[in-house]
Design a protein around this motif. Sequence first.
Motif, mmCIF file in Angstrom:
data_model
loop_
_atom_site.group_PDB
_atom_site.id
_atom_site.type_symbol
_atom_site.label_atom_id
_atom_site.label_comp_id
_atom_site.label_asym_id
_atom_site.label_seq_id
_atom_site.Cartn_x
_atom_site.Cartn_y
_atom_site.Cartn_z
ATOM 1 N N LEU A 353 0.848 -1.191 0.000
ATOM 2 C CA LEU A 353 0.000 0.000 0.000
ATOM 3 C C LEU A 353 0.887 1.246 0.000
ATOM 4 O O LEU A 353 0.639 2.219 -0.720
ATOM 5 C CB LEU A 353 -0.882 -0.034 1.251
ATOM 6 N N GLY A 357 1.598 4.388 -2.549
ATOM 7 C CA GLY A 357 1.752 5.801 -2.166
ATOM 8 C C GLY A 357 2.995 6.399 -2.797
ATOM 9 O O GLY A 357 2.967 7.511 -3.337
ATOM 10 N N HIS A 425 -4.554 0.590 7.461
ATOM 11 C CA HIS A 425 -5.199 1.148 6.268
ATOM 12 C C HIS A 425 -5.654 2.569 6.517
ATOM 13 O O HIS A 425 -5.414 3.460 5.704
ATOM 14 C CB HIS A 425 -6.391 0.281 5.854
ATOM 15 N N TRP A 429 -4.362 5.884 4.400
ATOM 16 C CA TRP A 429 -5.236 6.721 3.562
ATOM 17 C C TRP A 429 -5.353 8.135 4.117
ATOM 18 O O TRP A 429 -5.496 9.098 3.358
ATOM 19 C CB TRP A 429 -6.612 6.069 3.397
ATOM 20 N N THR A 430 -5.274 8.283 5.456
ATOM 21 C CA THR A 430 -5.328 9.630 6.019
ATOM 22 C C THR A 430 -4.084 10.425 5.607
ATOM 23 O O THR A 430 -4.180 11.582 5.185
ATOM 24 C CB THR A 430 -5.410 9.566 7.555
ATOM 25 N N PHE A 432 -2.133 9.820 3.042
ATOM 26 C CA PHE A 432 -2.143 9.981 1.584
ATOM 27 C C PHE A 432 -3.084 11.115 1.162
ATOM 28 O O PHE A 432 -2.714 12.009 0.397
ATOM 29 C CB PHE A 432 -2.568 8.657 0.944
ATOM 30 N N ALA A 433 -4.304 11.086 1.702
ATOM 31 C CA ALA A 433 -5.278 12.127 1.344
ATOM 32 C C ALA A 433 -4.809 13.482 1.862
ATOM 33 O O ALA A 433 -4.834 14.489 1.143
ATOM 34 C CB ALA A 433 -6.646 11.785 1.922
#
Lengths: 787, 189
Positions: A353, A357, A425, A429-430, A432-433
């Motif tokens: 993952l 990124g 996860h 995602w936090t 990355f966003a």
Amino acid sequence: MTPIRRHKELDRIWRTAPGWGRLAAVNHTVIGKRFMLTALVFFAIGGLLAMLIRIQLASRQSEFMEPGTYAQVFTMHGTIMMFLFAIPFFEGLAMYLLPKMLGARDMAFPRLSAYGYWCYLFGGSILIAALLMGAAPDAGWFMYAPLSSATYSPGINADIWLLGITFVEISALSAAVEMLVSILMLRAGGMSLDRMPIFGWYMLVVAGMMLVGFPPLILGSLLLEAERAFGLPFFDPTRGGDPLLWQHLFWLFGHPEVYIIFLPAAGVLSTIIPVFSRHRLVGYRAIVAAIVAMGFLSFGLWVHHMYATGIPHLSLSFFSIASALVAVPTAVQIFSWLATMAAGRPRFSIPMLHVFGFMFVFVCGGLSGVMLAMVPFDLQAHDTHFVVAHMHYVLVGGFVFPMMAAAYYWLPHMTGRQPVQHLSHAAFWTIFAGFNLTFLGMHLTGLLGMTRRVHSYDDPWWEVLNFISSMGGFVTTIGFALLALDLILLMLFGRPFRRDPWRAGTLEWAMPTPPPSYAFASIPMGDADGPSLAAGKGLLATPRGEMETLGVDPLTGRPEQIVILPKPTFLPLLTALATGGVFLSLLFKLYLLAPVFAVAVVALFLRWTAAMPAPAVLDAGQGLMLPNHRAARLPPSLLAMRFIIAADGAAFASLVFGAGFLAISAPGWPPADWPGFGWPAWVAVAGALAALALPGRALMPQVVTVAGFAAILWHMEGVQDHAAPASLAALATWGAVHAGIGAVLAGWAAGQEDKRLSVQWQRYAALVTVVAATFPLLLRLLAEGAA
Amino acid sequence: MLFPAGPAAQGIATLWWWMFWGGAAIFALMLALFLWLLLRPAAGQGIPARWWIVGGGLVFPLPVLAALTGAALWLGEGTLGGTAPTRIEAEARMWQWQFRYPDGSATTDVLHLPAGRDVEIVVTSPDVIHSFWIPRLGGKIDAIPGHANRIVLRADAPGEYGGVCAEYCGTGHVDMSFTAVAEADWGRE
């Protein structure tokens, strides 16, 4: 001998004592973890400063911070992230991993690891203390002169940067020497260079780049500090100096630095991607060629940070082409990874993952990098938030995401526990966003004309974009907090496992986890797996009371010697404290105290050489009799001396380049009257020639040389009036210091049987003396030729 | 930069939009490849390794980079460097701009330009490094003490354009902005 008994005996020899004994630690596993943990603390501090910046910029005309405070905050954010987080973090990772991947029990110079760590910790602490006291550097992280000179930055702030960072860089240089020697000499038996794990190749190139990349920065810092403290005008255009000299020296380091940070991360990716693709790395040789090419190219790009400084058109074109070309070795690596994924059957996991990124963020940053390599576009985007966005895409994509992949991949190795993966996860995602929210729109902010390092602005559209960036910044921070929590949960509650949870196949997984202090119960020879090594089926399986590891032929990996490593000792700590004394006395302008500490440093370093083992031939197991390193043809210390001389040579070349650059292109040359060295130069040269002729008995010749240079410096006039005498004084000082080190080494070697270390240095010091003593002539030829 | 008002800025803006769409296409391609290989295991097994590395690492980037660098160099030849008969001296100091014109007049923090004509601006500094930048007209050039740098700019139409110091130069850096006024009848020669 049973595996259990072997474990107990080896651990008794190798372990770090508890309590105060921890301060004497030299073990690579311990020091590596300390480097990484300390770097993470600095990362948190740097992140906090980033939040302050985002608060300030979230609204127009913000009154949150005053301009002076804001300047300290953005300067320290960049400085901390570059010098106190990124570089030390990968040094720690490499220190932890390299011996375990290569099949050695430790790095080649464990005490140097410890010394480097203490220098890093103390130097970094000086910077943080200054930040807390409101006296932090405030001229931007690249410290452009003359804004950073004594006239425009009269306080202690700039001195803290110049001296503190130089102190920290001792750790980078010692790590570079240590990695080079360890990778070349301390490997498993039979592991030839072209079969070495790819991470070893990456770190070999990185260490080589650090060895010649850091000296220009250190030299530049010393020259600027000499200007600030003693008025030697290297960067002052009214007295024959040139502000552009600082930029050349800084970016000569600063650009390779970007690749020095990226390559270890790429090495991690080249290690992890094959494991999760269930296929060996495709294009091993192409990757090796690519990283070597990248290492060389990265030293030819520094001027692309200086397109707007009025450099002639033709050289801009050259640097523009070189900057675009560096995309090629990057593409070779990325497509080798894609080829590996195509050849195997990729499985999805948390490290993958983060590899995603990396792909997303780094490719984006690489593309904006190619845009910035184009001169006309750069002249628009330079010094705007477009560059800020680009740089964060490259560094976060090219370093932070791969390091997070590394954390999930190797934390099980360090703790012996497998990930729990509840928050992993969400944390990814936090981050990355949040990251993209912060920096994607920032490209536009820059294109609309917002320059970097401003603390306020008027445009309402910029406010919208900046507000979004600030929100993204806070989301990113929450993501990092989640990540930290996830990793802590892993350490506390992860399930223990037997061996090799990823089915990786590299040697670091062929040991119990968490790793024992001695790493390998026996040194791998040929194909080896964990249980057979524990059962003593490798080399050096019988503990003899000494810390032994195998030394091999650099190219073929043939076993050549048994390297006996030093036991835990407080000497590195004491030496680092004395070194800190030198830097602090310079910082507080106690110039009489500095030599006292310098003598203490030299005396302590000489103490390191006490209690060396006697030359001997020992049984290595499997019927192999090998000399110990004292009896070997090429002991690690001799190779290290060659690398130290290479690094020193890079600094000396930078000094010669700097003086020549001033003579050719600085305003106010040639000087009104030409300084010369006079007869003492002949004394110095005579000493140097005698040292060349009798390198084994160089004590007296080097003392003569020191005396010659001392006489030159004593008679030197006008060093504060013009850069010409200042440059010559710098060269004479350089010569004196090197001859002085030569004298100390010669004195030390007089009591040794093996004088090769000293002899190497005497030859180099003699060369330095000849160049320095004849330099007035060369400088005059250059200056008059240019005029 | 996105709203060019002169030939130099116009050329750069065109270059930017080409690079932007080209970059976006390459980005999409790379990410699609990665996700395809990751989410469809065994999808790419028919493609030999050499195709990936030679194709992706050399055949693909080299022509793209060559074309882009060539275009940028050509653009640079056209818009950078060069000289113009009309010369204005700009002195940057902490923290204001002083402009001197051919007729001997001078202004502070306001730069008067003739509209529709090339002007050469000679940029100097007596103290620290500053950088002269009018985003809508063209690129920037540093004001470096001890050096005189020049840049040729043209404003196509009369009007006011914002200018700033682009290199951090101390606590007054933000306030070091100026206004460039392009005038149809300039009259400072």
